[in-house]
Structures are given as C-alpha cells and as structure tokens.
Enzyme design. Sequence first.
Site, PDB file in Angstrom:
ATOM      1  CE  LYS A 188      -3.656   0.416  -0.006  1.00 32.27           C
ATOM      2  NZ  LYS A 188      -4.587   0.672  -1.065  1.00 32.27           N
ATOM      3  CG  HIS A 231     -10.767  -3.808  -2.890  1.00 35.25           C
ATOM      4  ND1 HIS A 231     -11.925  -3.798  -2.131  1.00 35.25           N
ATOM      5  CD2 HIS A 231     -10.060  -2.729  -2.491  1.00 35.25           C
ATOM      6  CE1 HIS A 231     -11.902  -2.762  -1.318  1.00 35.25           C
ATOM      7  NE2 HIS A 231     -10.788  -2.091  -1.513  1.00 35.25           N
TER       8      HIS A 231
HETATM    9  O1  GKR Z   1      -7.232  -0.340   4.188  1.00 37.45           O
HETATM   10  O2  GKR Z   1      -6.409   1.655   3.974  1.00 37.45           O
HETATM   11  C1  GKR Z   1      -6.840   0.594   3.507  1.00 37.45           C
HETATM   12  C2  GKR Z   1      -6.858   0.426   2.016  1.00 37.45           C
HETATM   13  O3  GKR Z   1      -6.402   1.599   1.413  1.00 37.45           O
HETATM   14  C3  GKR Z   1      -8.241   0.088   1.531  1.00 37.45           C
HETATM   15  O4  GKR Z   1      -9.194   0.955   2.057  1.00 37.45           O
HETATM   16  C4  GKR Z   1      -8.335   0.083   0.040  1.00 37.45           C
HETATM   17  O5  GKR Z   1      -9.645   0.067  -0.366  1.00 37.45           O
HETATM   18  O6  GKR Z   1      -7.173  -2.008   0.086  1.00 37.45           O
HETATM   19  C5  GKR Z   1      -7.806  -1.115  -0.637  1.00 37.45           C
HETATM   20  C6  GKR Z   1      -7.251  -0.862  -2.012  1.00 37.45           C
HETATM   21  O7  GKR Z   1      -6.712  -1.771  -2.574  1.00 37.45           O
HETATM   22  O8  GKR Z   1      -7.394   0.236  -2.540  1.00 37.45           O
HETATM   23 MG    MG Z   2      -6.466  -0.650  -4.403  1.00 41.55          MG
END
Ligand code: GKR
Ligand code: MG
Length: 436
Positions: free
Chosen positions: A195, A331
């Site tokens: 991420k 996702h």
């Molecule tokens: O958990 O902060 C998080 C992610 O950013 C999530 O909210 C995203 O929706 O995992 C996700 C993604 O692949 O964009």
């Molecule tokens: Mg994503």
Amino acid sequence: MKITGLKLYPIAIADPPLRSSYGLHAPYAIRTIVEIDTDEGIRGIAETYGGEGPMGLLEASREQIIGMDVFQRTGLWLDYERQAAAESSGDRSQTWFVPGENPMDRHTRTFAAIEIACLDAIGKALNKPACDLLGGRARSEVAFSAYLFYKHAGGGGIDGDAREDEYGEGLSPEAMVRQAKQMIATYGFDEIKLKGGVLDPDVEIETIRELRREFGPRIPLRIDPNCAWSVDTSVMVGESLVEELSNGGYLEDPAPGMEGMAEVRKRLLAQGIDTPLASNVAVTHFRHIPEAFRLDAVQIVLSDPHYWGGLRAQQALDHFCGVLGMGVSMHSNNHLGVSLMAMTHAAAACPHLTFACDTHYPWQTQRDEVVVGGRIAFHNGRVRIPDKPGLGVDLDYDQLARLGERYAKLPYRKRDDEAEMRKHVDPDWRRVLPRW
Ligand code: GKR
Ligand code: MG
C-alpha cells in the site's frame, strides 16, 4: 425457503495504525455481521461494511427481505437496479470515498450482503459449499497476497484493550522488508502488495526495490498508492520499476480518474513499458468496464464480492473480464473470517481470477474473530474451501456480543481516515489528490 428474520450485528475490531492515501486507520475498524433466519430453521450469514450508512440501508430493505425466498433474489436485484437508475448517474468511482462509504455503490453492497447470506443458507440446506452453488470451482484453494502497509507503532485497540504491536513501526524500506518477511513466514504468501501513496514516491520506489532484492522475481510485487500520484509521477514510478513490477506484478490506481489512468498507460506503452494497470478505484461497477476497456485505462480489475453485488455478480465480472481479455484480481478492506470465506468461495468460482487476492486478515487477531474455532487457517498463503456447507463457518455469539459492546462504546459510526490523521499525526492534514 423463506426469510423470516434479519439480524444485524454491528461490531468493532481492533486495527493497527495503518497508513494510505486516505489517511490513518482508527484503533477500531467497524463491520456488520448479517444473519438471516428462514422458515426451514436454517440460518445464513454474511459480513459487510460497518456503521450507520451500511446498516441503515439494510434496515431500509428489511420489509422487502423478510418473506423473500432465498432462491428468488432477482426481484431484489432489479429493484435496487431501478432505484440506482433513478438516482444520480454521476461519478461512481471511489476516488474520493473510502470503500463502503461510496453512496453510488449502496445498492450492490446491500444486495451482496443479503445474497451471500442466502447462498450460505442454501448451501446448508443442500449440504454443498457456496462455490459449488455457482457452478463449481475453478480451484479448491485460493491464494492471497502479503498486504504490506506503512504503519505507525501500535497494534490497534485502546487502553486495556490494546493489541500487541505484532509488526512494529513500518515507515522505511528496511522496516517494510522486515514486515514482509514476518508476514510471509507466518502465512506463506507468495505474492506481495504494498500500500503506497504514503511516503515520498522515491522512498516507495526504494521499498519496492528492496523487496525485489530480498525476495527475487519468484514473488510478484504490486504497489497501490490509491491515486496519490499525478500522471507524471505515475509514469516516473512506472519507468523506475519496470523490472520490479514484471513477472505477475502490477501498478494499481496510480493516478486519479479514468482519463488519468489512460494517460499513464499511453505514456508507458509509448516507451515500450507494458506493466499492467489495476484498479479498484476508477473501476468499481459494471458500467465502468466499457470505458476502461475503450480507453485501455485498466488492464486488471480488482473485484470484490462486497460491493460488486455478491458472489454471482463477482462471477459475472470474471466472465466479462475474460471475454475482454482483462485480468482479474481481488480487493479487500479490514474484515474477519466470514468475509474471508465469502472472498475465498467467490475467487474459487472465478476461473480468470489468477492473481493472489488482497486480504487485510493478517492485521486482525484471534481476539477479534467472530467465527467458531477462531482464525481461518492459511496453508502456503492459501485458504482451502472447507468440506462444509455454505460459507463453511459459523458465528461465535459470545464474541459477537463482546465486539458489539465495543462498537456501542465507539464515538464514530463511519470510517474517517482523514480525521484520524488530524488527530494523531498532523492537525492540518487533508487528503490531496494527486499529492505528488
Ligand atoms: O485499508 O487503507 C486501507 C486500504 O487503502 C483500503 O481501504 C483500500 O480500499 O485495500 C484497498 C485498495 O486496494 O485500494
Ligand atoms: Mg487498491
């Protein structure tokens, strides 16, 4: 088999201070466990987004759901479709919304929760696993990826309910390699997702390079900054990581908007770089696919049974992508074992879903699990379809009650990562897209 009751259990689960372009995760993530009763005495369960919004939508459909035959769900789908058509036809992308809070997704999200509970009940009635109700499985075990997050110190929860900080602070390339090694040693994953959209892009590029040096090309890598980069920055990252994102890797939602994604793709291709672009932000609904395909903005669609409309919609998406020659991945958001099993059954029934699915599961702990028997086991990074009917898991009602008490004490009823950032990291923080 008619639905005679609908129970909604709002719960709060401890969550570490994970970072993304949305901001910072709160000490507790919120979810809703959905349970239907039927006139045959069989129950069905599902897990979905938490808080007032998602719960309110399910409540609003209560009258329609009670009395519905679990085998006859098309009427509910069409009804939601009619409502959606009568509402704004505006931007359905998730660019500005945290998943679960996009008003445009509300019908498919609500339908998904009911559909999954119905399939769980039908599976129990017929003594068949949920994926076998969808025409059978393409695979009997589903691969997940090591989902790395830059994070602050802390394991989630508060005060006496704080969790141990299993992974420690992770705000440098070296710390992220440690996080990856630890997660892979525990779960056996053989793909990695980072991420991004948190630190300067040069640091994130270095993180991916360090991961490549550590694990080699055997472990595909992907990075997802959730639209934090301009087109120029996205192209620069794509150029810098040509080798690292090859062999089954991808670049996920680098820039905001379909046009932005298309421009990134065009400029990379012009240099002979064909790293695929994946998305769960620009593409979140069937109506996005024709445009994504026409503009060549997205080559891999991140599916998710929770908001695409359940297991059958997920399978339709897989088919659609297969016809168009687009790839399929999955996702995730913070979730527990009920969702993990719904995701596993969904992925098992989707032949074109060939990437390891995302999962936030390693970020939650046994103390927050709601399924009987505790955490779902991973074998070499994979979850097996259990030899049990429906989703293959049952609810632990004592745990549900505990997590429900915790929810009742929370001062918030929706995910707000920006507010958390301002509270704990920077009082002036705002989500700016693109940031770099
Ligand atoms: O958990 O902060 C998080 C992610 O950013 C999530 O909210 C995203 O929706 O995992 C996700 C993604 O692949 O964009
Ligand atoms: Mg994503």
